[in-house]
Motif scaffolding. Structure first.
Motif, PDB file in Angstrom:
ATOM      1  N   ALA A   1      81.567 -74.986  29.621  1.00 38.78           N
ATOM      2  CA  ALA A   1      80.500 -76.008  29.896  1.00 38.78           C
ATOM      3  C   ALA A   1      80.119 -76.956  28.489  1.00 38.78           C
ATOM      4  CB  ALA A   1      79.138 -75.331  30.112  1.00 38.78           C
ATOM      5  N   SER A   2      81.051 -77.133  27.666  1.00 36.66           N
ATOM      6  CA  SER A   2      80.658 -78.009  26.575  1.00 36.66           C
ATOM      7  C   SER A   2      80.549 -79.651  26.655  1.00 36.66           C
ATOM      8  CB  SER A   2      81.802 -77.769  25.647  1.00 36.66           C
ATOM      9  OG  SER A   2      83.106 -78.601  25.874  1.00 36.66           O
ATOM     10  N   MET A   3      81.395 -80.030  27.526  1.00 34.41           N
ATOM     11  CA  MET A   3      81.214 -81.424  27.507  1.00 34.41           C
ATOM     12  C   MET A   3      81.065 -82.192  26.347  1.00 34.41           C
ATOM     13  SD  MET A   3      82.055 -81.777  30.654  1.00 34.41           S
ATOM     14  CE  MET A   3      81.701 -83.500  31.112  1.00 34.41           C
ATOM     15  N   ASN A   4      81.419 -81.476  25.236  1.00 31.76           N
ATOM     16  CA  ASN A   4      80.992 -82.050  23.907  1.00 31.76           C
ATOM     17  C   ASN A   4      79.735 -82.277  23.736  1.00 31.76           C
ATOM     18  OD1 ASN A   4      83.742 -81.479  23.105  1.00 31.76           O
ATOM     19  ND2 ASN A   4      84.286 -83.397  24.032  1.00 31.76           N
ATOM     20  N   MET A   5      78.609 -81.772  24.339  1.00 30.63           N
ATOM     21  CA  MET A   5      77.104 -82.085  24.472  1.00 30.63           C
ATOM     22  C   MET A   5      76.408 -80.932  23.881  1.00 30.63           C
ATOM     23  SD  MET A   5      76.278 -84.114  27.603  1.00 30.63           S
ATOM     24  CE  MET A   5      76.543 -82.703  28.662  1.00 30.63           C
TER      25      MET A   5
ATOM     26  N   ILE B   1      97.224 -85.388  26.419  1.00 32.14           N
ATOM     27  CA  ILE B   1      96.799 -84.363  27.492  1.00 32.14           C
ATOM     28  C   ILE B   1      95.321 -84.819  28.153  1.00 32.14           C
ATOM     29  CG2 ILE B   1      95.534 -82.068  27.473  1.00 32.14           C
ATOM     30  CD1 ILE B   1      97.024 -81.495  24.950  1.00 32.14           C
ATOM     31  N   LYS B   2      95.537 -84.787  29.601  1.00 26.43           N
ATOM     32  CA  LYS B   2      94.358 -85.137  30.487  1.00 26.43           C
ATOM     33  C   LYS B   2      93.276 -83.934  30.328  1.00 26.43           C
ATOM     34  CE  LYS B   2      96.898 -88.452  33.530  1.00 26.43           C
ATOM     35  NZ  LYS B   2      96.023 -89.609  33.087  1.00 26.43           N
ATOM     36  N   HIS B   3      92.240 -84.291  30.471  1.00 19.74           N
ATOM     37  CA  HIS B   3      91.245 -82.882  30.428  1.00 19.74           C
ATOM     38  C   HIS B   3      90.105 -82.961  31.498  1.00 19.74           C
ATOM     39  CE1 HIS B   3      87.686 -81.463  27.885  1.00 19.74           C
ATOM     40  NE2 HIS B   3      88.371 -80.297  28.591  1.00 19.74           N
TER      41      HIS B   3
ATOM     42  N   ALA C   1      85.890 -77.550  19.990  1.00 23.07           N
ATOM     43  CA  ALA C   1      86.828 -78.076  21.109  1.00 23.07           C
ATOM     44  C   ALA C   1      87.341 -79.641  20.764  1.00 23.07           C
ATOM     45  CB  ALA C   1      85.874 -78.480  22.335  1.00 23.07           C
ATOM     46  N   PRO C   2      88.462 -80.198  21.088  1.00 21.80           N
ATOM     47  CA  PRO C   2      88.845 -81.518  20.860  1.00 21.80           C
ATOM     48  C   PRO C   2      87.885 -82.502  21.367  1.00 21.80           C
ATOM     49  CG  PRO C   2      90.699 -79.977  21.363  1.00 21.80           C
ATOM     50  CD  PRO C   2      89.461 -79.189  21.866  1.00 21.80           C
ATOM     51  N   THR C   3      87.865 -83.592  20.912  1.00 19.01           N
ATOM     52  CA  THR C   3      87.281 -84.833  21.249  1.00 19.01           C
ATOM     53  C   THR C   3      88.077 -85.130  22.497  1.00 19.01           C
ATOM     54  OG1 THR C   3      88.130 -86.184  20.038  1.00 19.01           O
ATOM     55  CG2 THR C   3      85.977 -85.116  19.254  1.00 19.01           C
ATOM     56  N   GLU C   4      87.430 -86.067  23.322  1.00 12.51           N
ATOM     57  CA  GLU C   4      88.317 -86.754  24.205  1.00 12.51           C
ATOM     58  C   GLU C   4      89.282 -87.667  23.793  1.00 12.51           C
ATOM     59  OE1 GLU C   4      88.200 -86.132  27.390  1.00 12.51           O
ATOM     60  OE2 GLU C   4      86.871 -84.499  26.906  1.00 12.51           O
ATOM     61  N   GLU C   5      88.858 -88.215  22.575  1.00 12.59           N
ATOM     62  CA  GLU C   5      89.965 -89.179  21.685  1.00 12.59           C
ATOM     63  C   GLU C   5      91.262 -88.302  21.360  1.00 12.59           C
ATOM     64  OE1 GLU C   5      86.700 -88.964  21.444  1.00 12.59           O
ATOM     65  OE2 GLU C   5      86.155 -91.008  22.217  1.00 12.59           O
ATOM     66  N   GLU C   6      90.895 -87.137  20.775  1.00 14.04           N
ATOM     67  CA  GLU C   6      91.989 -86.179  20.458  1.00 14.04           C
ATOM     68  C   GLU C   6      92.868 -85.756  21.599  1.00 14.04           C
ATOM     69  OE1 GLU C   6      89.995 -84.201  16.409  1.00 14.04           O
ATOM     70  OE2 GLU C   6      89.257 -83.415  18.211  1.00 14.04           O
TER      71      GLU C   6
END
Length: 356
Positions: free
Chosen positions: A134-138, A156-158, A145-150
Motif C-alpha cells: 500500500a505504499s503508492m510512495n505516500m 518496468i510497468k508498475h 520502494a523504487p520511484t515511478e521514475e526509476e
C-alpha cells in the motif's frame, strides 16, 4: 482503443463492474464470442489505473513479470500466466497452494523472502511489477520502494493489486469481494487471459451467492460476532483486522459480525481488554501456512491452547464454548480465489445445516 479502468474498494461494482467482461466502450466488441464459439482475444491496448487514478497502458501482454508476494503470484498461476513470472517476493510456503499450483509456484525464482530489494527489482529484467503493498510512495510503504521514475527508466510497468494496496485509502468498509474479483479480471485483461479470469470470478460469485441465499434472512442483530485471532502477529498485543481489510468482507459475507468492524483501516493493534469487552461468539485461529498439514495442526493447537490458558482470554465466550475455526490466515486476509472458499467454510460452521 478500449480503456480498462482498475478501481479499488466497493466502487468496482458500482461503476458497471468495469473490469468484468461485457462492460466495454460501447462499440459492441471485445468480449463476445468469436465465430468459432471461443471467447475473443483481449483487445489491446488495455489501460489500468492505480489508487490515485494514474494510468498504465499495455499495447500487448507482458512477457516477464515480477510479483511482490504470493497473492498476485497465485492469481497469475490460476489464470494460466504463471510461465510469465520470472521472480517473486514473499514466496508461498511449500504446500500452501493446492496441487499443481504449488508445483508451479515452487519453480518461480525467489528474489526475496520478504520485500524485494530495490536494486534487485529494478535489475530483474521484468517488464511488469505487480505490487500488493500500500505504499503508492505516500508513506507507510514496504521498504525502500523504487520511484515511478526509476521503474520507467528500468522499462518496468508498475501496477497494483488494488483490493489490498488501496484498501486503507478506501472511503467505505470492504464488505464484499468485488475488489478482489476486479483485480483478477484486470490481470486477465493485462495478461490476455480474460476468459480464464471470468471463469474464476464466476466460480467465486457462485459460492458467495449460495451462502448469501442461505443466511441472508438472518437479522444483523442475530448474526454471531467474530474475532480473527492473528496468532502469528504476536500475542502480547493482538492485531485486529479492520473494516478495510479483505477479512472483513469474508467475515461479513459468511453471515458473521467482525468485532472490529468499527475500526477504519486495514489493521490495527489493540489491547486484549478491547477483545474482552467485545466478547466474540466465535474466534478464528489465524495461523499462517507451515507447509504441511501436521505442522499446521500443531500451530492451530498452539493458538487454541494459548487462548485457553491465558488469564486474559480464557473467560471469553468463544473460548469457554470451544467455538474455534481452524482456517489459515492467507486465504482470509490475502486477496485471492480462496477468499470465496473461506466464506463458505465459515458459514458452514456458523450455520450448520443451512449452508450446503
Amino acid at each position: 482503443m478500449r480503456s480498462r479502468m482498475w478501481w479499488g474498494g466497493t466502487t468496482a461494482v458500482v461503476l458497471c463492474t468495469l473490469l468484468v467482461a461485457g462492460c466495454g466502450d460501447g462499440d459492441g466488441g471485445g468480449d463476445e464470442a468469436s465465430p468459432a464459439g471461443k471467447p475473443a482475444a483481449v483487445d489491446y491496448p488495455v489501460t489500468v489505473t492505480d489508487c490515485m487514478g494514474a494510468r498504465t497502458t499495455f499495447s500487448e501482454a507482458p512477457g516477464k513479470i515480477v510479483t511482490s508476494n504470493a497473492s498476485s503470484l497465485e492469481m497469475l498461476l490460476r489464470l494460466g500466466a504463471g510461465d510469465k513470472v520470472i521472480g517473486t517476493g514473499f514466496p508461498p510456503g511449500k504446500g500452501s497452494l493446492p496441487g499443481e499450483l504449488d508445483a508451479q509456484a515452487q519453480k518461480v525464482k525467489v528474489l526475496s523472502q520478504s520485500v524485494i530489494p530495490k536494486e534487485k527489482l529494478l535489475g530483474s529484467g521484468a517488464d511488469l511489477y505487480i505490487d500488493t503493498f500500500a505504499s503508492m510512495n505516500m508513506g507507510g510503504g514496504m521498504g525502500d520502494a523504487p520511484t515511478e521514475e526509476e521503474f520507467k527508466a528500468a522499462g518496468i510497468k508498475h501496477i497494483y493489486l488494488k483490493s489490498t494496496a488501496c484498501a486503507a485509502q478506501s472511503e467505505s468498509p470492504m464488505t464484499d469481494l468485488s475488489a478482489v474479483e476486479a483485480d483478477i479480471t484486470s490481470l486477465g485483461e493485462v495478461t490476455g487471459t480474460d476468459a480464464e479470469a471470468k471463469e474464476l470470478v464466476d466460480g467465486m460469485k457462485e459460492k458467495v451467492d449460495a451462502v448469501r441465499t442461505a443466511v441472508g434472512e438472518t437479522p444483523e442483530s442475530e448474526r454471531p460476532t467474530y474475532f480473527f485471532f492473528d496468532y502469528d502477529a504476536g500475542t502480547k498485543q493482538p492485531t485486529a483486522v479492520c473494516n478495510r481489510q479483505i477479512a472483513n468482507a469474508v467475515i461479513t459475507l459468511a453471515g458473521a459480525r467482525n468485532v472490529f468492524a468499527d475500526c477504519d483501516g486495514d489493521y490495527k493493534q489493540v489491547g486484549w481488554e478491547d477483545v474482552i469487552s467485545r466478547n466474540p461468539d466465535w474466534i478464528q485461529l489465524g495461523v499462517r501456512d507451515r507447509g504441511s498439514e501436521a505442522a499446521n495442526d500443531k500451530a492451530f493447537d498452539e493458538a487454541r491452547k494459548w487462548l485457553e490458558n491465558n488469564s486474559a482470554t480464557k473467560g471469553l465466550k468463544a473460548v469457554e464454548e470451544g467455538h474455534f475455526l481452524r482456517i489459515g490466515s492467507e486465504r482470509t486476509t490475502i486477496a485471492g480465489v480462496e477468499n470465496a472458499d473461506t466464506v463458505e467454510e465459515i458459514a458452514k460452521t456458523l450455520y450448520p445445516g443451512k449452508v450446503g
